[in-house]
Design an enzyme around this catalytic site. Structure first.
Site, short mmCIF file in Angstrom:
data_model
loop_
_atom_site.label_atom_id
_atom_site.label_comp_id
_atom_site.label_asym_id
_atom_site.label_seq_id
_atom_site.Cartn_x
_atom_site.Cartn_y
_atom_site.Cartn_z
N LYS A 79 0.85 -1.19 0.00
CA LYS A 79 0.00 0.00 0.00
C LYS A 79 0.89 1.25 0.00
O LYS A 79 1.91 1.28 0.72
CB LYS A 79 -0.91 -0.02 1.24
CG LYS A 79 -1.97 1.08 1.26
CD LYS A 79 -2.86 0.97 2.49
CE LYS A 79 -3.98 2.03 2.46
NZ LYS A 79 -4.87 1.97 3.64
N SER A 159 -9.90 2.29 2.65
CA SER A 159 -8.93 2.97 1.82
C SER A 159 -7.94 2.03 1.12
O SER A 159 -7.30 2.43 0.17
CB SER A 159 -8.13 3.95 2.67
OG SER A 159 -7.33 3.26 3.61
N SER A 183 -10.44 0.14 6.96
CA SER A 183 -9.79 0.23 5.66
C SER A 183 -9.12 -1.05 5.17
O SER A 183 -8.69 -1.12 4.02
CB SER A 183 -8.74 1.34 5.67
OG SER A 183 -9.36 2.59 5.52
#
Lengths: 492, 489
Positions: A79, A159, A183
């Site tokens: 990420k 997210s 998330s």
């Protein structure tokens, strides 16, 4: 070669160890897959293919010598919230510009220590603020899943949308993600993948771009419960560079997967039903309860009365911390700078240009709730509510070993659907935020498909530091659900 | 305190007497090799931005880790201020934007400081003393430094100082004159230097004060205060307070009111100037720093630190008075610096301590000041003073001759004994020799012998003559005794 990308992490590690294929081969297979899929899915914002191949070759050399760590040769995605040394890190924001860290986050460094290969950096909501990946400066990620009813592009959630999409579409064997209010778990649920947010303090936050320090926690998104356990074991561990990191024993998480769950007590909270929740989710939840009962668990009805205050509490605490954490993006030392006639103008222009609307909204909310005259009414009150929520859980831990809930109040929705109304968007976190507010571990396991063929997840919440039990239960749930569906590769 | 003393601190205005009320917020840099929340070095004189870690520069994802040594220094200081140590305290973020503040917030302590209430006893020059209550001591990060004069169009940032540990020591408004404020500031500095928790170097900015000043008519409630920022010398503090008090009195006597504001002292113009008003004051949005856990201090650690405390100035002064019989004034001068006190004790070994104290506080300190030496670098070691006083004690030299010996010692002529020998300065204790000299003088001056009978004070003339005749070496006590008996006075 494409079959190599279909492997689970566990199967790939076994294959690598058995020299059925090389790390270079499986890495190349993933690179091919990414090149084909990324124009459609937008999961990777920075492919690091050359670096990946170098790492893969180094892994192959170690494997040839009979050496290698627990993740040796396995290609993973990271990420873009995790700082990666020598590789641009943006947190999905324009304000970081072309920022290239001179340091590696502890979590990603742990993966490389164990031999993993980095394929690239994964798309995400800007500063991890979002539930649909639409706040990313790099544009939204597309969910590999499509509804039977339409060809509309769906959100992978957020997210960690890039992480979830990449894992679901076989663009990596697993990925790092982070979870401040859901998330990891919400995108996992939306993409038919497994995502665990461990106990707060289990993974070091050092080198992870901060959103809300008291809630942020790293974790993996993976194809199976076992894969998630393997990844989390590598990512976790005490780090003296993070004062909130827990100096505790690190259990062998994979060994918990497959353990009998007979006699474990599962709490079912009556408050985890929200207005407008599709009947299919309610049905799936009941199905999940039956599966757990069938596996030998005892089902206990419980009450968590302060649950309804969790979301408002979260949307005070998280923006408050974020408003302060994001103050360092001032155009002075790195990232974007938009000049101005005065210092104040420089700040204003830089932050106006650099931050997207959702980030600005949260910085404003956070600044407001910490302001003189509002602090007690909002921030202090939210902290009290947070304590009450934690007490709710402390009371039930004597009666149950874990709690089963839906992961999300809906399946993946179409991109653009909720962009207009932030409050509707915030409701995505309704089942997940309590684990962040209390620091407890939570895992989302794919449990079925809705009428439109979209995946739905169930969540297991465990006692602090008791990821082991959750992994055992999640393994049992995974077995019972027998979830094998994959998104059709419409992009290939 | 007598009524006279109290009144002497008041200042006269057109409408009568006014009282000044002063409180100090002192920032003292912790004497630590590394910063409060990072491992970066702390030091003076490094090149710009050479002592900056990733944490200090607030790079993304960097986290603070509390420096245990700095906490120990704060606790030590708290104990030295006879203050309460808070077993649990918290770090909070003070949020504001400025280029010298990379994080966009200063990590400080707000509602839960590490040290609570304490008290400092302060001596005035006249030997009387007063107490200043300490409200709190907290730890916080210093900011970096902006440099505006290297380029006409740009400002530069040096982050070497950013993140350095400061102790902010907040007093109650217990001072009533600029003299008292300076005396408190000096005393605080002495305590910190004794403890070794701050080097007290004001020129380097390692110790500075924000001075809160208000005025009122005696007996009235507190007036509106102004805060004078960053005062870094005793003289400036004196000047700033005096200017500010006059300014406030003039405004009030003209029927105006004081605006609560932050002011700067301009040492060139010797005046204070408005920096920002209360309305312009920042809303710092303090909240607990979620990157740091509450600071919990074990009682056992506090006790360890307590045991490691050096003798503090007040205790030392009391001991000097009781053990050596010194006056409060001499003891005060000697304990003002630890090195001075140590010097004195070394010099006083086995000697008349009061005599040693006289030599140290007068001749030695005056010469050191004149030549610009610290006592640590004194050309005369304590052993030399000890030897000098020894010569006075055993009657080898008189106090008067001792002064000559001291000057020669200072000039580098060697040890006191060597000087006395070389110049034949040994005191004449031989009464025969002194009697002989007296007899000769009496024979030569019969008129003066007659005169002294009516006017005994005139004996001084004979003393002078005897000393002159013996080259100043005659034992003055013996001269006096013999003269008295021979002259019959």
């Amino acid at each position: 070669m494409s079959s190599l990308t279909n492997l689970t992490l566990k199967a790939a590690l076994d294959g690598l160890k058995a020299k059925s294929f090389s790390s270079e081969e499986i890495t190349k297979a993933h690179i091919d897959a990414i090149e084909k899929a990324n124009p459609s899915l937008n999961a990777y914002v920075l492919p690091t293919f050359e670096h990946a191949l170098n790492m893969a070759r180094a892994s192959d050399a170690r494997l040839a010598r009979g050496e290698g760590g627990e993740l040796e040769g396995a290609p993973l995605g990271v990420k873009d919230l995790f700082c990666t040394e020598g590789h641009r890190t943006t947190a999905g924001s324009k304000i970081l510009g072309d920022f290239v860290p001179q340091y590696e986050s502890t979590v990603s460094a742990n993966l490389w220590r164990d031999g993993a290969v980095m394929l690239g950096k994964l798309n995400m909501d800007e500063f991890a603020m979002g539930s649909s990946n639409e706040t990313s400066a790099w544009g939204p990620v597309v969910n590999p899943w499509r509804s039977k009813a339409s060809n509309a592009e769906l959100t992978p959630g957020g997210s960690s949308g890039g992480s979830a999409s990449a894992v679901a579409a076989d663009l990596c064997l697993g990925a790092t993600a982070s979870d401040t209010g859901g998330s990891i778990r919400q995108p996992a649920a939306f993409t038919g993948t497994v995502g665990i947010k461990p106990t707060y303090g289990r993974c070091s936050r050092w080198g992870i771009v901060a959103f809300a320090s008291s809630l942020d926690q790293a974790g993996p998104i993976a194809k199976t419960v076992e894969d998630a356990a393997i990844l989390l074991k590598s990512m976790s561990g005490y780090d003296p560079k993070d004062s909130t990191s827990l100096n505790v024993d690190l259990p062998d998480f994979p060994s918990f997967v497959g353990k009998s769950v007979k006699g474990l007590r599962i709490g079912v909270p009556k408050e985890y039903r929200v207005d407008g929740m599709p009947a299919e989710i309610e049905t799936l939840w009941r199905q999940g309860i039956e599966w757990m009962r069938a596996a030998g668990c005892e089902i206990v009805d419980i009450s968590l009365p302060h649950t309804k205050y969790a979301l408002p509490c979260y949307y005070v605490v998280a923006p408050a911390e974020a408003s302060s954490n994001l103050a360092r993006y001032d155009g002075m030392r790195y990232g974007l700078r938009a000049d101005g006639k005065s210092l104040t103008e420089l700040y204003e222009n830089t932050r106006a240009e650099g931050f997207g609307n959702e980030v600005k909204r949260r910085v404003l909310i956070g600044t407001y709730v910490l302001s003189a005259g509002y602090y007690d009414a909002y921030y202090v009150r939210a902290l009290k509510v947070r304590r009450r929520i934690a007490e709710d859980f402390e009371k039930v831990w004597g009666k149950v070993d874990a709690i089963l809930t839906p992961s999300t109040p809906s399946a993946a929705f179409a991109l653009g659907d909720k962009r207009v109304d932030p409050v509707t968007m915030y409701l995505n976190d309704v089942f997940t935020v309590t684990a962040n507010l209390t620091g407890m571990p939570g895992i989302s396991v794919p449990a079925g498909l809705d009428a439109n063929g979209l995946p739905l997840g169930l969540q297991l919440i465990g006692k602090p530091l008791d990821e082991g039990t959750i992994f055992s239960l999640a393994g049992a749930l995974e077995d019972a659900a027998g979830f094998r569906a994959k998104a059709e590769k419409w992009w290939a | 305190m007598t009524a006279d003393l109290a009144e002497s601190k008041l200042i006269q205005g057109r409408t009568g007497a006014w009282e000044i009320v002063i409180g100090l917020e002192v920032h003292a840099q912790v004497a630590s090799k590394s910063k409060l929340f990072s491992g970066a070095a702390v030091g003076f004189g490094a090149g710009p931005n050479e002592q900056v870690s990733l944490v200090d520069a607030a790079m993304p994802g960097m986290l603070p880790v509390l420096n245990r040594y700095c906490v120990e220094q704060a606790v030590k200081t708290g104990l030295g201020l006879r203050a309460e140590i808070n077993r649990t305290s918290r770090f909070a973020r003070k949020n504001y934007f400025y280029p010298d503040l990379p994080q966009g917030y200063q990590i400080s302590q707000f509602d839960q400081p590490v040290v609570g209430e304490g008290v400092v006893e302060v001596e005035r020059d006249d030997g009387s003393s007063f107490e200043v209550r300490i409200e709190r001591l907290h730890l916080e990060q210093d900011a970096g430094k902006l440099i505006h004069d290297l380029s006409p169009s740009e400002s530069y940032v040096d982050l070497n100082r950013a993140g350095t540990a400061l102790m902010e020591i907040v007093s109650r408004p217990d001072m009533r004159s600029s003299d008292e404020a300076v005396a408190y500031f000096k005393k605080l500095r002495t305590i910190l230097i004794y403890l070794g928790t701050c080097d007290g170097d004001m020129e380097k900015g390692n110790m500075r004060a924000d001075v809160n000043v208000s005025v009122r008519k005696p007996g009235e409630g507190l007036g509106t205060r102004c805060e004078i920022k960053n005062v870094n010398s005793f003289r400036f503090m004196q000047q700033a307070i005096e200017y500010e008090a006059r300014r406030q009195i003039e405004i009030l006597e003209d029927g105006g009111k004081i605006d609560q504001e932050t002011r700067l002292f301009d040492p060139n113009k010797v005046e204070t100037r408005s920096m920002r008003s209360k309305e312009e004051a920042h809303d710092y949005r303090y909240f607990p720093d979620p990157d740091l856990l509450p600071l919990v201090i074990e009682e056992a650690w506090i006790e360890d630190i307590r045991r490691s405390l050096p003798e503090l100035p007040d205790d030392k002064r009391k001991r000097f008075m009781s053990e050596y019989g010194l006056s409060a004034y001499d003891a005060g001068i000697l304990i003002a610096e630890q090195a001075r006190a140590d010097y004195f004790e070394a010099a006083a070994k086995g000697r008349d301590a009061k005599l040693v104290a006289n030599w140290v506080t007068n001749a030695l300190l005056a010469n050191l000041a004149k030549d610009g030496h610290d006592i640590e670098a004194s050309p005369l070691k304590p052993e030399a003073i000890n030897e000098l006083v020894g010569l006075i004690e055993d009657g080898s030299i008189s106090s008067k001759i001792a002064k000559e010996v001291f000057d020669r010692m200072w000039a580098g002529e060697g040890s006191p004994k060597a000087i006395v020998d070389k110049h034949g300065l040994v005191q004449v204790n031989d009464t025969g020799a002194i009697e002989k000299a007296i007899d000769e003088i009496m024979v030569a001056n019969p008129d003066k012998v007659e005169a002294v009978k009516d006017k005994p004070q005139a004996m001084g003339w004979f003393v002078g003559q005897v000393m002159k005749a013996t080259g100043g070496k005659a034992n003055p006590a013996a001269v006096n005794d013999l003269l008295k008996s021979k002259l019959g006075v």
